[in-house]
Write an enzyme that holds these catalytic residues in place. Sequence first.
Site, short mmCIF file in Angstrom:
data_model
loop_
_atom_site.label_atom_id
_atom_site.label_comp_id
_atom_site.label_asym_id
_atom_site.label_seq_id
_atom_site.Cartn_x
_atom_site.Cartn_y
_atom_site.Cartn_z
CB SER A 137 -0.85 -0.03 1.28
OG SER A 137 -1.40 1.23 1.51
CE1 TYR A 161 -3.89 -2.37 5.74
CE2 TYR A 161 -3.32 -0.07 5.30
CZ TYR A 161 -3.67 -1.33 4.84
OH TYR A 161 -3.78 -1.56 3.49
CE LYS A 165 -1.65 -4.37 3.50
NZ LYS A 165 -1.96 -5.70 2.97
N1 LIG Z 1 -8.84 -1.04 -0.55
C1 LIG Z 1 -7.83 -0.23 -0.24
O1 LIG Z 1 -8.02 0.98 -0.04
C2 LIG Z 1 -6.43 -0.77 -0.15
C3 LIG Z 1 -5.34 0.09 -0.33
C4 LIG Z 1 -4.05 -0.43 -0.24
C5 LIG Z 1 -3.86 -1.78 0.04
N2 LIG Z 1 -4.94 -2.59 0.22
C6 LIG Z 1 -4.70 -4.01 0.55
O2 LIG Z 1 -5.23 -4.83 -0.47
C7 LIG Z 1 -5.73 -6.06 0.05
C8 LIG Z 1 -7.16 -6.27 -0.42
O3 LIG Z 1 -7.93 -5.15 -0.02
P1 LIG Z 1 -9.50 -5.07 -0.28
O4 LIG Z 1 -9.83 -3.64 -0.39
O5 LIG Z 1 -9.89 -5.99 -1.36
O6 LIG Z 1 -10.01 -5.60 1.12
P2 LIG Z 1 -11.21 -6.63 1.45
O7 LIG Z 1 -11.40 -6.58 2.94
O8 LIG Z 1 -12.38 -6.37 0.58
O9 LIG Z 1 -10.55 -8.03 1.04
C9 LIG Z 1 -9.69 -8.73 1.89
C10 LIG Z 1 -10.16 -10.18 1.93
O10 LIG Z 1 -9.29 -10.93 2.76
C11 LIG Z 1 -10.06 -11.81 3.58
N3 LIG Z 1 -9.25 -12.13 4.75
C12 LIG Z 1 -8.79 -11.27 5.69
N4 LIG Z 1 -8.06 -11.93 6.61
C13 LIG Z 1 -8.06 -13.24 6.23
C14 LIG Z 1 -7.48 -14.42 6.78
N5 LIG Z 1 -6.78 -14.39 7.91
N6 LIG Z 1 -7.66 -15.58 6.12
C15 LIG Z 1 -8.38 -15.65 4.99
N7 LIG Z 1 -8.96 -14.56 4.44
C16 LIG Z 1 -8.80 -13.37 5.05
C17 LIG Z 1 -11.34 -11.02 3.86
O11 LIG Z 1 -12.42 -11.86 4.22
C18 LIG Z 1 -11.56 -10.32 2.52
O12 LIG Z 1 -12.35 -11.10 1.65
C19 LIG Z 1 -5.60 -5.96 1.58
O13 LIG Z 1 -4.41 -6.61 1.97
C20 LIG Z 1 -5.46 -4.46 1.81
O14 LIG Z 1 -4.72 -4.15 2.97
C21 LIG Z 1 -6.21 -2.13 0.11
O1 LIG Z 2 -15.66 10.32 5.10
C1 LIG Z 2 -14.58 10.72 4.63
C2 LIG Z 2 -13.54 9.83 4.28
C3 LIG Z 2 -12.36 10.36 3.78
N1 LIG Z 2 -12.22 11.71 3.62
C4 LIG Z 2 -10.97 12.25 3.07
O2 LIG Z 2 -10.75 11.67 1.80
C5 LIG Z 2 -9.35 11.47 1.56
C6 LIG Z 2 -9.12 10.00 1.24
O3 LIG Z 2 -9.40 9.23 2.39
P1 LIG Z 2 -9.54 7.63 2.38
O4 LIG Z 2 -10.49 7.22 1.32
O5 LIG Z 2 -9.86 7.21 3.77
O6 LIG Z 2 -8.10 7.15 1.93
P2 LIG Z 2 -6.67 7.37 2.59
O7 LIG Z 2 -6.74 7.97 3.92
O8 LIG Z 2 -5.82 8.04 1.55
O9 LIG Z 2 -6.19 5.85 2.81
C7 LIG Z 2 -6.47 4.82 1.86
O10 LIG Z 2 -5.42 4.72 0.95
C8 LIG Z 2 -4.18 4.30 1.51
C9 LIG Z 2 -3.16 4.28 0.42
O11 LIG Z 2 -3.43 3.27 -0.45
C10 LIG Z 2 -4.37 2.92 2.13
O12 LIG Z 2 -3.19 2.52 2.72
C11 LIG Z 2 -5.43 2.98 3.19
O13 LIG Z 2 -5.64 1.69 3.66
C12 LIG Z 2 -6.70 3.49 2.59
O14 LIG Z 2 -7.65 3.65 3.61
C13 LIG Z 2 -8.63 11.92 2.85
O15 LIG Z 2 -8.21 13.24 2.69
C14 LIG Z 2 -9.76 11.89 3.91
O16 LIG Z 2 -9.58 12.81 4.95
C15 LIG Z 2 -13.23 12.58 3.92
O17 LIG Z 2 -13.09 13.79 3.77
N2 LIG Z 2 -14.40 12.05 4.43
#
Ligand SMILES: NC(=O)c1ccc[n+]([C@@H]2O[C@H](COP(=O)([O-])OP(=O)(O)OC[C@H]3O[C@@H](n4cnc5c(N)ncnc54)[C@H](O)[C@@H]3O)[C@@H](O)[C@H]2O)c1
Ligand SMILES: O=c1ccn([C@@H]2O[C@H](COP(=O)(O)OP(=O)(O)O[C@H]3O[C@H](CO)[C@@H](O)[C@H](O)[C@H]3O)[C@@H](O)[C@H]2O)c(=O)[nH]1
Length: 356
Positions: A137, A161, A165
């Site tokens: 991330s 978190y 990572k």
């Molecule tokens: N969505 C974002 O904003 C974002 C940004 C950067 C990184 N990531 C990373 O990408 C990955 C996927 O994110 P997402 O948005 O699809 O999240 P998500 O929660 O939709 O998907 C994660 C999946 O992993 C499963 N899971 C969690 N722990 C588990 C375990 N111990 N065993 C088996 N399954 C398990 C959950 O049930 C879920 O289906 C995550 O590792 C997250 O940290 C997400």
């Molecule tokens: O109700 C809300 C939610 C968010 N924000 C703003 O929107 C922007 C984006 O916020 P958010 O969608 O929560 O994303 P980030 O804080 O940038 O973090 C996301 O993006 C990161 C980089 O990938 C990941 O690590 C994190 O897990 C994921 O939550 C930020 O300025 C927040 O303050 C609002 O103003 N109102």
Amino acid sequence: MVSGKGRGERILVTGGAGFIGSHTVVELLRQGYKVWVMDNLQNSCVEALHRVCHLVGPRLSPNLQFHHGDLCNPADLDRLFNASSSFDAVIHFAGLKGVGDSVLNPLHYYHNNIVGTVNLFQAMAKFNCKKMVFSSSATVYGQPEEVPCAEESKLHAMNPYGRSKLFAEEMGRDIEKAGGEGEWRMIFLRYFNPVGAHESGKLGEDPRGIPNNLMPYIQQVAVGRLPHLNVYGHDYPTNDGTAVRDYIHVMDLAHGHVAALRKLFANDTIGCTAYNLGTGRGTSVLEMVAAFEKASGKKIPIKMCPRRPGDATAVYASTEKAEKELGWKAKYGIEEMCRDQWNWVSNNPWGYQGNH
Ligand SMILES: NC(=O)c1ccc[n+]([C@@H]2O[C@H](COP(=O)([O-])OP(=O)(O)OC[C@H]3O[C@@H](n4cnc5c(N)ncnc54)[C@H](O)[C@@H]3O)[C@@H](O)[C@H]2O)c1
Ligand SMILES: O=c1ccn([C@@H]2O[C@H](COP(=O)(O)OP(=O)(O)O[C@H]3O[C@H](CO)[C@@H](O)[C@H](O)[C@H]3O)[C@@H](O)[C@H]2O)c(=O)[nH]1
């Protein structure tokens, strides 16, 4: 440039029922891979995978197998690796992802994300499957000293978190270093802000409880589940005072995973390499609200609030490395992200399980 279809390689996708995982599985199946999803469904439901099967159709859906299991339980991994006679590569999505939640429940996050990843590495070593694409991330850049964030920037986690990572990346680097040359191949994909949905409107993000992230929050305001959006911070040194992020369409991410897999199979000197997956473009909170209003025709009422602790002013990706080495570049802009997100939420206002 790495190209060509998969040749039936067998891919384990942990967390494949989740938001990014389910979209990626569609692409993997379409590209000819055989996919085993392992998920404990703690933040997802199996309906997402039923829809994946529906989207890829009867010819490709037999190439998807679902295994209900928990990475924190080594016996679940053993059973799956044994039953499938191991895999050619793993895409490791499974993890908990709430920044605020991780501050309140650090042990829960370390247990799930770190113990789960250790167990996965152990199973991979045991069954001689040594290629992994890992969901990292942009959070590993912390409060970036410079934007755009380049892969070789200083890494700094700011919450449990983010540390989970960073530790997982460090663990991967140590394991790769300890192995023989070319033994382990790992790609860490550092996602920026994943949003949008599958263009069919059948797959999308379906968070449990009140969403923490901007776009899932906006989508719930748009369908009347929440009354207004709180805009966190309007005094940032940006054009309109709100914070800037690099939003990326989830289908661009899905294609990025396929590009990373191809690279893993094609390049035996990749070692451990990190790539940003972002668009390289920054968008403010108010610009995102305006784009969503335009796409949906809905007014999104907003309330200006103080900054959210720990938020950076502006974060966006340097995209050159992924373009050059993976042959991957994001195709979609915020119009398409908002269009597809609206299509998903207007068809599924209560997510996968209807009115819960
Ligand atoms: N969505 C974002 O904003 C974002 C940004 C950067 C990184 N990531 C990373 O990408 C990955 C996927 O994110 P997402 O948005 O699809 O999240 P998500 O929660 O939709 O998907 C994660 C999946 O992993 C499963 N899971 C969690 N722990 C588990 C375990 N111990 N065993 C088996 N399954 C398990 C959950 O049930 C879920 O289906 C995550 O590792 C997250 O940290 C997400
Ligand atoms: O109700 C809300 C939610 C968010 N924000 C703003 O929107 C922007 C984006 O916020 P958010 O969608 O929560 O994303 P980030 O804080 O940038 O973090 C996301 O993006 C990161 C980089 O990938 C990941 O690590 C994190 O897990 C994921 O939550 C930020 O300025 C927040 O303050 C609002 O103003 N109102």
